[in-house]
Design a protein around this motif. Structure first.
Motif, PDB file in Angstrom:
ATOM      1  N   LEU A  17      29.921 -14.275  27.141  1.00  0.00           N
ATOM      2  CA  LEU A  17      29.746 -12.931  26.624  1.00  0.00           C
ATOM      3  C   LEU A  17      31.088 -12.561  25.997  1.00  0.00           C
ATOM      4  N   PRO A  18      31.159 -12.390  24.674  1.00  0.00           N
ATOM      5  CA  PRO A  18      32.474 -12.194  24.047  1.00  0.00           C
ATOM      6  C   PRO A  18      33.133 -10.878  24.449  1.00  0.00           C
ATOM      7  N   SER A  19      34.412 -10.949  24.736  1.00  0.00           N
ATOM      8  CA  SER A  19      35.166  -9.751  25.113  1.00  0.00           C
ATOM      9  C   SER A  19      35.198  -8.737  23.970  1.00  0.00           C
ATOM     10  N   GLU A  20      35.088  -9.232  22.739  1.00  0.00           N
ATOM     11  CA  GLU A  20      35.111  -8.365  21.548  1.00  0.00           C
ATOM     12  C   GLU A  20      33.935  -7.392  21.503  1.00  0.00           C
ATOM     13  N   LEU A  21      32.921  -7.671  22.299  1.00  0.00           N
ATOM     14  CA  LEU A  21      31.726  -6.822  22.337  1.00  0.00           C
ATOM     15  C   LEU A  21      31.999  -5.463  22.974  1.00  0.00           C
ATOM     16  N   PHE A  22      32.988  -5.422  23.848  1.00  0.00           N
ATOM     17  CA  PHE A  22      33.250  -4.194  24.610  1.00  0.00           C
ATOM     18  C   PHE A  22      34.258  -3.313  23.876  1.00  0.00           C
ATOM     19  N   THR A  23      33.741  -2.528  22.964  1.00  0.00           N
ATOM     20  CA  THR A  23      34.548  -1.628  22.146  1.00  0.00           C
ATOM     21  C   THR A  23      34.327  -0.191  22.621  1.00  0.00           C
ATOM     22  N   PRO A  24      35.181   0.727  22.216  1.00  0.00           N
ATOM     23  CA  PRO A  24      34.975   2.134  22.593  1.00  0.00           C
ATOM     24  C   PRO A  24      33.689   2.728  22.016  1.00  0.00           C
ATOM     25  N   LYS A  25      33.108   2.088  21.003  1.00  0.00           N
ATOM     26  CA  LYS A  25      31.927   2.637  20.338  1.00  0.00           C
ATOM     27  C   LYS A  25      30.600   2.125  20.923  1.00  0.00           C
ATOM     28  N   ILE A  26      30.631   0.998  21.613  1.00  0.00           N
ATOM     29  CA  ILE A  26      29.378   0.381  22.092  1.00  0.00           C
ATOM     30  C   ILE A  26      28.732   1.240  23.186  1.00  0.00           C
ATOM     31  N   GLU A  27      27.415   1.456  23.048  1.00  0.00           N
ATOM     32  CA  GLU A  27      26.672   2.300  23.988  1.00  0.00           C
ATOM     33  C   GLU A  27      25.600   1.532  24.761  1.00  0.00           C
ATOM     34  N   PHE A  28      25.103   0.439  24.165  1.00  0.00           N
ATOM     35  CA  PHE A  28      23.998  -0.293  24.797  1.00  0.00           C
ATOM     36  C   PHE A  28      24.132  -1.778  24.510  1.00  0.00           C
ATOM     37  N   ILE A  29      24.009  -2.595  25.555  1.00  0.00           N
ATOM     38  CA  ILE A  29      24.005  -4.062  25.413  1.00  0.00           C
ATOM     39  C   ILE A  29      22.913  -4.618  26.314  1.00  0.00           C
ATOM     40  N   SER A  30      22.030  -5.437  25.735  1.00  0.00           N
ATOM     41  CA  SER A  30      21.061  -6.173  26.541  1.00  0.00           C
ATOM     42  C   SER A  30      21.110  -7.642  26.125  1.00  0.00           C
ATOM     43  N   ALA A  31      21.501  -8.486  27.074  1.00  0.00           N
ATOM     44  CA  ALA A  31      21.597  -9.926  26.813  1.00  0.00           C
ATOM     45  C   ALA A  31      20.857 -10.724  27.873  1.00  0.00           C
ATOM     46  N   ARG A  32      19.887 -10.091  28.524  1.00  0.00           N
ATOM     47  CA  ARG A  32      19.170 -10.742  29.621  1.00  0.00           C
ATOM     48  C   ARG A  32      18.289 -11.895  29.115  1.00  0.00           C
ATOM     49  N   SER A  33      17.873 -12.728  30.048  1.00  0.00           N
ATOM     50  CA  SER A  33      16.961 -13.848  29.764  1.00  0.00           C
ATOM     51  C   SER A  33      17.498 -14.762  28.667  1.00  0.00           C
ATOM     52  N   ASN A  34      18.751 -15.204  28.855  1.00  0.00           N
ATOM     53  CA  ASN A  34      19.412 -16.201  28.028  1.00  0.00           C
ATOM     54  C   ASN A  34      20.120 -17.169  28.956  1.00  0.00           C
ATOM     55  N   SER A  35      20.812 -18.140  28.403  1.00  0.00           N
ATOM     56  CA  SER A  35      21.606 -19.071  29.220  1.00  0.00           C
ATOM     57  C   SER A  35      23.094 -18.815  29.015  1.00  0.00           C
ATOM     58  N   ILE A  36      23.454 -17.538  28.897  1.00  0.00           N
ATOM     59  CA  ILE A  36      24.852 -17.147  28.730  1.00  0.00           C
ATOM     60  C   ILE A  36      25.625 -17.513  30.006  1.00  0.00           C
ATOM     61  N   SER A  37      26.850 -17.996  29.823  1.00  0.00           N
ATOM     62  CA  SER A  37      27.659 -18.472  30.953  1.00  0.00           C
ATOM     63  C   SER A  37      29.028 -17.797  30.939  1.00  0.00           C
ATOM     64  N   GLY A  38      29.907 -18.243  31.790  1.00  0.00           N
ATOM     65  CA  GLY A  38      31.244 -17.671  31.855  1.00  0.00           C
ATOM     66  C   GLY A  38      31.259 -16.440  32.735  1.00  0.00           C
ATOM     67  N   SER A  39      32.321 -15.667  32.627  1.00  0.00           N
ATOM     68  CA  SER A  39      32.458 -14.476  33.475  1.00  0.00           C
ATOM     69  C   SER A  39      32.332 -13.204  32.650  1.00  0.00           C
ATOM     70  N   ILE A  40      32.184 -12.079  33.349  1.00  0.00           N
ATOM     71  CA  ILE A  40      32.123 -10.788  32.672  1.00  0.00           C
ATOM     72  C   ILE A  40      33.535 -10.433  32.265  1.00  0.00           C
ATOM     73  N   PRO A  41      33.782 -10.199  30.965  1.00  0.00           N
ATOM     74  CA  PRO A  41      35.148  -9.933  30.508  1.00  0.00           C
ATOM     75  C   PRO A  41      35.745  -8.663  31.124  1.00  0.00           C
ATOM     76  N   THR A  42      37.037  -8.701  31.407  1.00  0.00           N
ATOM     77  CA  THR A  42      37.715  -7.524  31.949  1.00  0.00           C
ATOM     78  C   THR A  42      37.733  -6.379  30.934  1.00  0.00           C
ATOM     79  N   GLU A  43      37.555  -6.716  29.665  1.00  0.00           N
ATOM     80  CA  GLU A  43      37.511  -5.696  28.614  1.00  0.00           C
ATOM     81  C   GLU A  43      36.338  -4.737  28.761  1.00  0.00           C
ATOM     82  N   ILE A  44      35.420  -5.033  29.685  1.00  0.00           N
ATOM     83  CA  ILE A  44      34.284  -4.151  29.927  1.00  0.00           C
ATOM     84  C   ILE A  44      34.772  -2.750  30.291  1.00  0.00           C
ATOM     85  N   GLY A  45      35.964  -2.654  30.855  1.00  0.00           N
ATOM     86  CA  GLY A  45      36.536  -1.372  31.244  1.00  0.00           C
ATOM     87  C   GLY A  45      37.054  -0.527  30.107  1.00  0.00           C
TER      88      GLY A  45
END
Length: 193
Positions: free
Chosen positions: A164-192
């Motif tokens: 899940l790219p860290s670049e996705l977590f911007t101050p403007k993003i309001e909704f993300i749905s990435a369920r039912s995929n084979s995404i791997s790795g960890s949740i980026p700290t940028e989520i904050g």
């Protein structure tokens, strides 16, 4: 839809939706030099979306039909602002020309047979707010080239891999749905952020 539609050179808005209209979208729409809004959704249309896209077109709604074939690259012009082609049997991949659609704010291509990857060219879509490409056959990873204007991203129910790219977590993003995929790795700290 009659082929004579091409004679309507001053027509700016055409809405034929929730009808029993069938057949294909005529290529003659290309000569409709003033058309801005074309809505032919919730019908029984077959065939492919014509490549003869009028340069004046700002909004195209062809959702909930029986359309097949690819999503034409000609659709992604600097003038287009809204595209909905969901709930069809459209196939092929998302064209890299998507990056030319710098005024596009809303793109809905879900519940189709679209495959391939999400092109990194989405990064140049400077106006995109809502991007929904869920319930398809997309592979590869979510691009790191996230447009700063993006508010909503739906990529659920695909075959996506990678982190899940860290670049996705911007101050403007309001909704993300990435369920039912084979995404791997960890949740980026940028989520904050």
């Amino acid at each position: 839809i009659p082929t004579e539609i091409g004679l309507a050179t001053k027509l700016t808005n055409l809405e034929i939706f929730k009808t029993d209209i069938e057949g294909s979208i005529p290529s003659e729409i290309g000569t409709m030099s003033s058309i801005s809004f074309l809505r032919v959704s919730n019908n029984k249309l077959v065939g492919s979306i014509p490549t003869t896209i009028p340069p004046s077109l700002q909004s195209l709604s062809v959702e909930v039909n029986k359309l097949t074939g690819p999503l034409p690259s000609e659709l992604f012009t600097p003038k287009i602002e809204f595209i909905s082609a969901r709930s069809n049997s459209i196939s092929g991949s998302i064209p890299t020309e998507i990056g030319l659609a710098t005024k596009l704010t809303n793109l809905e291509i879900f519940k189709t047979d679209i495959e391939g990857s999400i092109p990194s060219e989405i990064g140049t879509m400077s106006s995109i707010s809502f991007l929904r490409v869920s319930n398809n056959k997309l592979v590869g990873s979510i691009p790191t080239t996230i447009p700063p204007s993006l508010q909503s991203l739906s990529v659920e129910v695909n075959k996506l891999t990678g982190p899940l790219p860290s670049e996705l977590f911007t101050p403007k993003i309001e909704f993300i749905s990435a369920r039912s995929n084979s995404i791997s790795g960890s949740i980026p700290t940028e989520i904050g952020l």
